[in-house]
Design a protein around this motif. Sequence first.
Motif, short mmCIF file in Angstrom:
data_model
loop_
_atom_site.label_atom_id
_atom_site.label_comp_id
_atom_site.label_asym_id
_atom_site.label_seq_id
_atom_site.Cartn_x
_atom_site.Cartn_y
_atom_site.Cartn_z
N HIS A 4 0.83 -1.19 0.00
CA HIS A 4 0.00 0.00 0.00
C HIS A 4 0.87 1.26 0.00
CE1 HIS A 4 -4.20 -1.54 1.06
NE2 HIS A 4 -3.47 -2.57 0.68
N THR A 5 1.96 1.23 0.74
CA THR A 5 2.78 2.44 0.86
C THR A 5 3.62 2.67 -0.39
OG1 THR A 5 4.52 1.15 1.96
CG2 THR A 5 2.88 2.22 3.37
N THR A 6 3.94 1.61 -1.14
CA THR A 6 4.76 1.78 -2.34
C THR A 6 3.96 2.41 -3.49
OG1 THR A 6 4.27 -0.49 -3.02
CG2 THR A 6 6.28 -0.13 -1.75
N VAL A 7 2.65 2.20 -3.50
CA VAL A 7 1.83 2.81 -4.55
C VAL A 7 1.39 4.19 -4.07
CG1 VAL A 7 -0.27 2.59 -5.95
CG2 VAL A 7 1.02 0.55 -5.31
N THR A 8 2.11 5.21 -4.52
CA THR A 8 1.79 6.58 -4.11
C THR A 8 0.96 7.32 -5.15
OG1 THR A 8 3.86 7.38 -5.05
CG2 THR A 8 3.87 6.77 -2.71
N GLU A 9 0.92 6.77 -6.37
CA GLU A 9 0.11 7.37 -7.42
C GLU A 9 -0.24 6.31 -8.46
OE1 GLU A 9 2.36 10.41 -9.40
OE2 GLU A 9 3.54 8.96 -10.56
N PHE A 10 -1.24 6.63 -9.28
CA PHE A 10 -1.63 5.77 -10.38
C PHE A 10 -1.48 6.55 -11.68
CE2 PHE A 10 -3.95 4.07 -6.74
CZ PHE A 10 -3.74 2.70 -6.87
N LEU A 11 -1.29 5.81 -12.76
CA LEU A 11 -1.20 6.42 -14.09
C LEU A 11 -2.46 6.07 -14.87
CD1 LEU A 11 2.53 5.68 -15.02
CD2 LEU A 11 1.56 7.77 -14.02
N PHE A 166 -1.77 -3.92 -4.11
CA PHE A 166 -1.51 -3.73 -5.54
C PHE A 166 -0.10 -4.21 -5.87
CE2 PHE A 166 -4.64 -0.41 -4.41
CZ PHE A 166 -5.68 -0.80 -5.25
N CYS A 167 0.00 -5.33 -6.57
CA CYS A 167 1.30 -5.92 -6.89
C CYS A 167 1.63 -5.87 -8.38
CB CYS A 167 1.34 -7.39 -6.46
SG CYS A 167 0.98 -7.65 -4.72
N ARG A 168 0.68 -5.43 -9.20
CA ARG A 168 0.87 -5.53 -10.65
C ARG A 168 0.98 -4.15 -11.30
NH1 ARG A 168 -3.75 -10.25 -11.59
NH2 ARG A 168 -2.72 -11.82 -10.30
N GLY A 169 1.74 -3.29 -10.67
CA GLY A 169 1.97 -1.96 -11.24
C GLY A 169 0.94 -0.95 -10.79
N ASN A 170 0.94 0.19 -11.46
CA ASN A 170 0.03 1.27 -11.08
C ASN A 170 -0.62 1.91 -12.30
OD1 ASN A 170 2.31 2.53 -12.12
ND2 ASN A 170 2.24 4.24 -10.66
N ILE A 171 -0.64 1.19 -13.44
CA ILE A 171 -1.23 1.73 -14.66
C ILE A 171 -2.70 1.32 -14.75
CG2 ILE A 171 -1.14 1.74 -17.18
CD1 ILE A 171 1.85 1.20 -16.99
N VAL A 172 -3.60 2.31 -14.73
CA VAL A 172 -5.05 2.08 -14.80
C VAL A 172 -5.50 2.26 -16.25
CG1 VAL A 172 -7.31 2.83 -13.96
CG2 VAL A 172 -5.32 2.93 -12.45
N ASP A 173 -6.07 1.22 -16.83
CA ASP A 173 -6.47 1.26 -18.24
C ASP A 173 -7.86 1.90 -18.42
OD1 ASP A 173 -4.12 0.01 -19.06
OD2 ASP A 173 -4.96 -1.99 -18.71
N GLN A 174 -7.98 3.10 -17.88
CA GLN A 174 -9.22 3.87 -18.02
C GLN A 174 -8.87 5.33 -17.75
OE1 GLN A 174 -11.97 4.57 -19.47
NE2 GLN A 174 -13.05 2.71 -18.76
N LEU A 182 -8.78 -1.17 -11.43
CA LEU A 182 -7.92 -1.23 -10.25
C LEU A 182 -7.75 -2.68 -9.77
CD1 LEU A 182 -9.29 1.85 -8.27
CD2 LEU A 182 -6.99 1.63 -9.24
N LEU A 183 -8.80 -3.47 -9.90
CA LEU A 183 -8.72 -4.87 -9.46
C LEU A 183 -7.74 -5.67 -10.30
CD1 LEU A 183 -12.45 -5.75 -8.63
CD2 LEU A 183 -10.64 -4.97 -7.10
N LYS A 184 -7.51 -5.24 -11.55
CA LYS A 184 -6.52 -5.92 -12.39
C LYS A 184 -5.11 -5.77 -11.85
CE LYS A 184 -6.94 -4.94 -16.77
NZ LYS A 184 -7.26 -4.20 -18.03
N LEU A 185 -4.91 -4.75 -10.98
CA LEU A 185 -3.59 -4.51 -10.41
C LEU A 185 -3.40 -5.25 -9.08
CD1 LEU A 185 -3.47 -0.62 -10.96
CD2 LEU A 185 -2.74 -2.43 -12.52
N ALA A 186 -4.43 -5.94 -8.62
CA ALA A 186 -4.38 -6.57 -7.30
C ALA A 186 -3.50 -7.80 -7.30
CB ALA A 186 -5.79 -6.95 -6.85
N CYS A 187 -2.93 -8.08 -6.14
CA CYS A 187 -2.19 -9.33 -5.95
C CYS A 187 -3.15 -10.50 -6.13
CB CYS A 187 -1.58 -9.39 -4.57
SG CYS A 187 -0.43 -8.04 -4.21
#
Length: 310
Positions: A4-11, A166-174, A182-187
């Motif tokens: 949670h702390t490593t994801v500070t922003e989303f793209l 979130f383990c699969r990056g921070n790129i939101v395809d929307q 966002l769920l696509k980025l979940a562990c």
Amino acid sequence: MSNHTTVTEFLLFGFSEVRELQILHLVVFLGIYLMALTGNLLVITVVPLDHHLHTPMYFFLMNLSILDIGTISVTVPKSMANSLLNTRSISYAGCVTQVFLFFFFTSADFALLTVMAYDRYVAICKPLHYETVMNRGACVQMAASAWISGILNSALHTGNTFAISFCRGNIVDQFFCEIPQLLKLACSHSDLSERGVIAFGACLVLSCFVLIIVSYVQIFKAVLRIPSEQGRHKAFSTCFPHLIVVSLLLCTGTFAYLKPSSSSPSGLDLVVGVLYAVVPPMMNPIIYSMRNNEIKAALKKLTGEVIHQK
């Protein structure tokens, strides 16, 4: 918890890397946003000022316009700002806020559309009881219930979504923070709780839709028994726009939230996102109000009074 702390922003999804196309996207979204604001603000302004519009239907329309302004203001301005500044980022807190507000406004919107279907059912099928059933207190309680249900539903979904890792990056395809993306980025398996909540929410939405359909089946039966063609036309003119709005919101929203997720970005996801997040707030004032003779008469009267005062 560390994830949670490593994801500070989303793209967020960028419409294009070409600067000219970014400006085009900005201009198109700005036009849509201004149309939505103007149409909904006109409804919000004219309904309280004209006593002929102090009826349950227009009270609910005014609430719908407030929710529509909220819905489109949550997503479109941020997307425009990103295109203007040539960036794709949104902060973690900004994403949480966007998810909460968007889900709140859209949930309350659909709940209110269900209430409006009931209002039309009572008005057309039980006209002698209309003033008793849809009294001022009942209308306020129904509208308040729609808003409160939106808050509760949004809090549940937002809490579940951002409790995952979130383990699969921070790129939101929307172009905005959308829960399925966002769920696509979940562990792996950490999103099962929210997917269960989405399934439960889908059942509730389906229940509302069934209530709407049942209401309109009864309405159409009653309308076909109206002897005058003018009376039938007036009844149908208030019902069909409502069904169009409900169907668009339900079909596109259901597709976005229940379709199988894919690992690669899809243009179809983007189109569906625009259809349920941007188009309804722009179209609702046109479908419900600007084609309505009573609203148009009230606008002419208001405009005439303003000009006369000058």
